[in-house]
Design a protein around this motif. Sequence first.
Motif, PDB file in Angstrom:
ATOM      1  N   ALA A 268       0.834  -1.211   0.000  1.00  0.00           N
ATOM      2  CA  ALA A 268       0.000   0.000   0.000  1.00  0.00           C
ATOM      3  C   ALA A 268       0.865   1.256   0.000  1.00  0.00           C
ATOM      4  CB  ALA A 268      -0.922  -0.012   1.214  1.00  0.00           C
ATOM      5  N   LEU A 269       1.936   1.245   0.791  1.00  0.00           N
ATOM      6  CA  LEU A 269       2.827   2.395   0.877  1.00  0.00           C
ATOM      7  C   LEU A 269       3.490   2.688  -0.470  1.00  0.00           C
ATOM      8  CD1 LEU A 269       4.334   4.525   2.667  1.00  0.00           C
ATOM      9  CD2 LEU A 269       6.088   2.758   3.004  1.00  0.00           C
ATOM     10  N   LEU A 270       3.872   1.592  -1.168  1.00  0.00           N
ATOM     11  CA  LEU A 270       4.593   1.757  -2.432  1.00  0.00           C
ATOM     12  C   LEU A 270       3.670   1.785  -3.642  1.00  0.00           C
ATOM     13  CD1 LEU A 270       7.607  -0.653  -1.737  1.00  0.00           C
ATOM     14  CD2 LEU A 270       7.462   1.823  -1.349  1.00  0.00           C
ATOM     15  N   GLY A 271       2.375   1.613  -3.418  1.00  0.00           N
ATOM     16  CA  GLY A 271       1.425   1.621  -4.519  1.00  0.00           C
ATOM     17  C   GLY A 271       1.627   0.461  -5.476  1.00  0.00           C
ATOM     18  N   ALA A 272       2.012  -0.683  -4.930  1.00  0.00           N
ATOM     19  CA  ALA A 272       2.293  -1.866  -5.747  1.00  0.00           C
ATOM     20  C   ALA A 272       1.269  -2.957  -5.465  1.00  0.00           C
ATOM     21  CB  ALA A 272       3.700  -2.378  -5.448  1.00  0.00           C
ATOM     22  N   PRO A 273       1.054  -3.877  -6.407  1.00  0.00           N
ATOM     23  CA  PRO A 273       0.149  -5.012  -6.152  1.00  0.00           C
ATOM     24  C   PRO A 273       0.731  -5.914  -5.069  1.00  0.00           C
ATOM     25  CG  PRO A 273       0.637  -4.782  -8.502  1.00  0.00           C
ATOM     26  CD  PRO A 273       1.597  -3.903  -7.777  1.00  0.00           C
ATOM     27  N   LEU A 274      -0.115  -6.417  -4.199  1.00  0.00           N
ATOM     28  CA  LEU A 274       0.348  -7.296  -3.117  1.00  0.00           C
ATOM     29  C   LEU A 274       1.028  -8.543  -3.678  1.00  0.00           C
ATOM     30  CD1 LEU A 274       0.501  -7.915  -0.100  1.00  0.00           C
ATOM     31  CD2 LEU A 274      -1.821  -8.882  -0.256  1.00  0.00           C
ATOM     32  N   LYS A 275       0.535  -9.041  -4.816  1.00  0.00           N
ATOM     33  CA  LYS A 275       1.098 -10.258  -5.401  1.00  0.00           C
ATOM     34  C   LYS A 275       2.498 -10.026  -5.976  1.00  0.00           C
ATOM     35  CE  LYS A 275      -2.252 -10.977  -8.203  1.00  0.00           C
ATOM     36  NZ  LYS A 275      -3.111 -11.590  -9.256  1.00  0.00           N
ATOM     37  N   GLN A 276       2.966  -8.797  -5.961  1.00  0.00           N
ATOM     38  CA  GLN A 276       4.318  -8.503  -6.437  1.00  0.00           C
ATOM     39  C   GLN A 276       5.306  -8.465  -5.277  1.00  0.00           C
ATOM     40  OE1 GLN A 276       4.681  -8.579  -9.624  1.00  0.00           O
ATOM     41  NE2 GLN A 276       6.880  -8.214  -9.676  1.00  0.00           N
ATOM     42  N   THR A 277       4.819  -8.697  -4.070  1.00  0.00           N
ATOM     43  CA  THR A 277       5.694  -8.724  -2.895  1.00  0.00           C
ATOM     44  C   THR A 277       6.042 -10.163  -2.540  1.00  0.00           C
ATOM     45  OG1 THR A 277       3.872  -8.816  -1.301  1.00  0.00           O
ATOM     46  CG2 THR A 277       4.602  -6.633  -2.017  1.00  0.00           C
ATOM     47  N   VAL A 278       7.172 -10.333  -1.882  1.00  0.00           N
ATOM     48  CA  VAL A 278       7.622 -11.649  -1.418  1.00  0.00           C
ATOM     49  C   VAL A 278       7.923 -11.546   0.070  1.00  0.00           C
ATOM     50  CG1 VAL A 278       9.474 -13.366  -1.511  1.00  0.00           C
ATOM     51  CG2 VAL A 278       8.535 -12.417  -3.636  1.00  0.00           C
ATOM     52  N   LYS A 279       7.302 -12.440   0.841  1.00  0.00           N
ATOM     53  CA  LYS A 279       7.599 -12.450   2.274  1.00  0.00           C
ATOM     54  C   LYS A 279       8.527 -13.617   2.587  1.00  0.00           C
ATOM     55  CE  LYS A 279       3.039 -14.491   3.156  1.00  0.00           C
ATOM     56  NZ  LYS A 279       1.743 -14.233   3.817  1.00  0.00           N
ATOM     57  N   ALA A 280       9.450 -13.359   3.483  1.00  0.00           N
ATOM     58  CA  ALA A 280      10.405 -14.380   3.917  1.00  0.00           C
ATOM     59  C   ALA A 280      10.022 -14.838   5.319  1.00  0.00           C
ATOM     60  CB  ALA A 280      11.821 -13.821   3.898  1.00  0.00           C
ATOM     61  N   ILE A 281       9.916 -16.130   5.484  1.00  0.00           N
ATOM     62  CA  ILE A 281       9.574 -16.721   6.779  1.00  0.00           C
ATOM     63  C   ILE A 281      10.776 -17.538   7.236  1.00  0.00           C
ATOM     64  CG2 ILE A 281       8.004 -18.260   8.015  1.00  0.00           C
ATOM     65  CD1 ILE A 281       5.906 -17.615   5.854  1.00  0.00           C
ATOM     66  N   ALA A 282      11.313 -17.202   8.377  1.00  0.00           N
ATOM     67  CA  ALA A 282      12.499 -17.879   8.903  1.00  0.00           C
ATOM     68  C   ALA A 282      12.086 -19.057   9.773  1.00  0.00           C
ATOM     69  CB  ALA A 282      13.349 -16.898   9.709  1.00  0.00           C
ATOM     70  N   VAL A 283      12.633 -20.226   9.462  1.00  0.00           N
ATOM     71  CA  VAL A 283      12.332 -21.436  10.230  1.00  0.00           C
ATOM     72  C   VAL A 283      13.637 -22.155  10.542  1.00  0.00           C
ATOM     73  CG1 VAL A 283      10.045 -21.679   9.187  1.00  0.00           C
ATOM     74  CG2 VAL A 283      12.000 -22.875   8.166  1.00  0.00           C
ATOM     75  N   VAL A 284      13.534 -23.133  11.437  1.00  0.00           N
ATOM     76  CA  VAL A 284      14.708 -23.901  11.856  1.00  0.00           C
ATOM     77  C   VAL A 284      14.377 -25.381  11.826  1.00  0.00           C
ATOM     78  CG1 VAL A 284      16.318 -24.374  13.746  1.00  0.00           C
ATOM     79  CG2 VAL A 284      15.584 -22.027  13.283  1.00  0.00           C
ATOM     80  N   HIS A 285      15.281 -26.154  11.241  1.00  0.00           N
ATOM     81  CA  HIS A 285      15.189 -27.617  11.279  1.00  0.00           C
ATOM     82  C   HIS A 285      16.536 -28.154  11.745  1.00  0.00           C
ATOM     83  CE1 HIS A 285      14.761 -31.818  10.189  1.00  0.00           C
ATOM     84  NE2 HIS A 285      15.844 -31.712   9.431  1.00  0.00           N
ATOM     85  N   ALA A 286      16.527 -28.871  12.871  1.00  0.00           N
ATOM     86  CA  ALA A 286      17.760 -29.489  13.390  1.00  0.00           C
ATOM     87  C   ALA A 286      18.920 -28.484  13.423  1.00  0.00           C
ATOM     88  CB  ALA A 286      18.129 -30.713  12.552  1.00  0.00           C
ATOM     89  N   ASP A 287      18.653 -27.310  13.957  1.00  0.00           N
ATOM     90  CA  ASP A 287      19.635 -26.224  14.103  1.00  0.00           C
ATOM     91  C   ASP A 287      20.029 -25.578  12.773  1.00  0.00           C
ATOM     92  OD1 ASP A 287      19.718 -26.555  16.873  1.00  0.00           O
ATOM     93  OD2 ASP A 287      21.244 -28.112  16.718  1.00  0.00           O
ATOM     94  N   GLU A 288      19.399 -25.954  11.662  1.00  0.00           N
ATOM     95  CA  GLU A 288      19.668 -25.311  10.377  1.00  0.00           C
ATOM     96  C   GLU A 288      18.678 -24.178  10.168  1.00  0.00           C
ATOM     97  OE1 GLU A 288      19.822 -26.263   5.547  1.00  0.00           O
ATOM     98  OE2 GLU A 288      18.847 -27.669   6.929  1.00  0.00           O
ATOM     99  N   PHE A 289      19.188 -23.004   9.849  1.00  0.00           N
ATOM    100  CA  PHE A 289      18.374 -21.819   9.612  1.00  0.00           C
ATOM    101  C   PHE A 289      17.947 -21.820   8.142  1.00  0.00           C
ATOM    102  CE2 PHE A 289      17.688 -17.298   8.735  1.00  0.00           C
ATOM    103  CZ  PHE A 289      16.929 -16.904   9.840  1.00  0.00           C
ATOM    104  N   ILE A 290      16.652 -21.660   7.889  1.00  0.00           N
ATOM    105  CA  ILE A 290      16.097 -21.791   6.542  1.00  0.00           C
ATOM    106  C   ILE A 290      15.159 -20.620   6.276  1.00  0.00           C
ATOM    107  CG2 ILE A 290      14.732 -23.272   4.990  1.00  0.00           C
ATOM    108  CD1 ILE A 290      15.497 -25.582   7.030  1.00  0.00           C
TER     109      ILE A 290
END
Length: 571
Positions: A268-290
């Motif tokens: 909304a701030l940038l006046g761009a379509p939401l589908k043009q954004t990418v969100k990054a979700i940080a997760v951990v598996h067996a101490d590996e950062f992904i």
Amino acid sequence: MRVSQFFLSTLREAPADAEIVSHKLMLRAGIIRRLAGGIYTWMPLGLRVVRKVEAIVREEMNRAGAVELAMPVVQPAELWQESGRWEKYGAELLRFKDRHQRDFLIQPTSEEVITDLARSELRSYRQLPQHFYQIQTKFRDERRPRFGIMRGREFTMKDGYSFHADYADLQREYANMYDTYTRIFTRLGLKFRAVAADTGSIGGTGSHEFHVLADSGEDAIAYCPDSDYAANIELAEALAPQTPRSAPVAGLRKVPTPGQTRCEDVAALLGAPLKQTVKAIAVVHADEFILLLLRGDHSLNEIKTQKLPGMDPFRFATDAEVEHHLHCKPGYIGPVGAHAGIRIIADRAVAVLADFICGANEEGYHLTGANFGRDLREPDLFADIRNVEPGDPSPDGAGPLAICRGIEVGHIFQLRSKYSEAMKALFLDESGKSRAFEMGCYGIGVTRIVGAAIEQNNDARGIVFPQPIAPFQLALVPIGYRKSAQVRETCDRLYAELAAAGVEVLLDDRDERPGVMFADMELIGIPHRVVVGERGLKEGKLEYQGRREQSATAIAVGELRAFVQARLCAD
């Protein structure tokens, strides 16, 4: 049954802690009473409904060739230790020690017990196939029991288990149970849908859930209106976009986005379509950062993600872990500049994006014009890790998907040999070789069906039970039973005639005002009502009204039995 000889305990208002419609109405109608969190007494009225559900389930299971038994509610820990679930099942498993300090549990399910029975009783292929089932009390120590019996701790369940010499025969019985469950829920008078589902903690290779359709359902169901495709949202595949990735047009630019941590706000701030954004979700598996990458308008599907190689189990990263690996507070993280040691998994929809917006790994900033291959490395894996959305193409190619809500009341699994191999449940095949049983598992939430039926069938006046599971088929309501000999004699005669004809009648012989009696009979959901009053009897008439009907119909006294029988058959 006469109300004077029954126990009817209705409430004008539901307790304040009642949440959903079924919980409120079950308490108001006197179907259940709370004993402790998630534990309820089934009152006489409610028990009649439960017994009707059980009867239909039992008839259809017997018809399908299954054999009923009863397994103990208390189970020894040794069996669960053999299967590996003693440690894995989690806090829902109610464990305790007996006086000899031996470990036991209250059964939440019975795969271990039935497998133990099979390995001691079934030794040859000549004894196969076998299908055993029970209708038995279960207990799962829910962390937050809610919604009355819908998410209670103690409940009644039909669980069945089949044993086979080969996978082909398991598939045959699985299809048999699919058809059997379809007949059961049809006979119960419920609107339902069978959907492909994840096997969850039970395990196995394939499963279907049966959902009663209701807006209040906890589960989202993806289905195609133009075909038979249906799947739980946890399993429904989001197909890869057919359009290729466009060539980069914009240059990479860092832009200020102070206080904007959500993709919706950044777009909304940038006046761009939401589908043009990418969100990054940080997760951990067996101490590996992904890092998991999703389009801004999509949501993560944890079940699909957990099934990916090297992701079972995973958890969401803590703020401290995010700052350690990306040197940035959550809300502004992104894949650009992520070092080679961080595994990146992107959803299929992200694979075709160009010039997208993502976090800059700097508080208060995002990047625009980001492109794979130019500004950041290609992800280690592109996979389906999102929930499908309405309008997505159906996996069967028949049209777009739609989403509805459902309440899970049945689940069938192809367990295969998960438990038989773990517990060394073996039989001798035709060649004399020892082999592990192929197993199937088939569950129905008997008491949950009652709540689901009410969620699907209610109005402003109360419950509208489907006729097959209503506590009584017909309410006989006299006006002035204690004051008018004519009304009393007519009611007693009609009650006897209808009962002799096999009609389940509740005669309200209380000394109550008509409005109170009408309200109670509507609240408890009896499908048919007949009112007997002096004014109508002068003309030889009774007043009939169906629970879903807005007005009454005059019926001649002498024609009531035939009329009621015809209505019962029609419904």
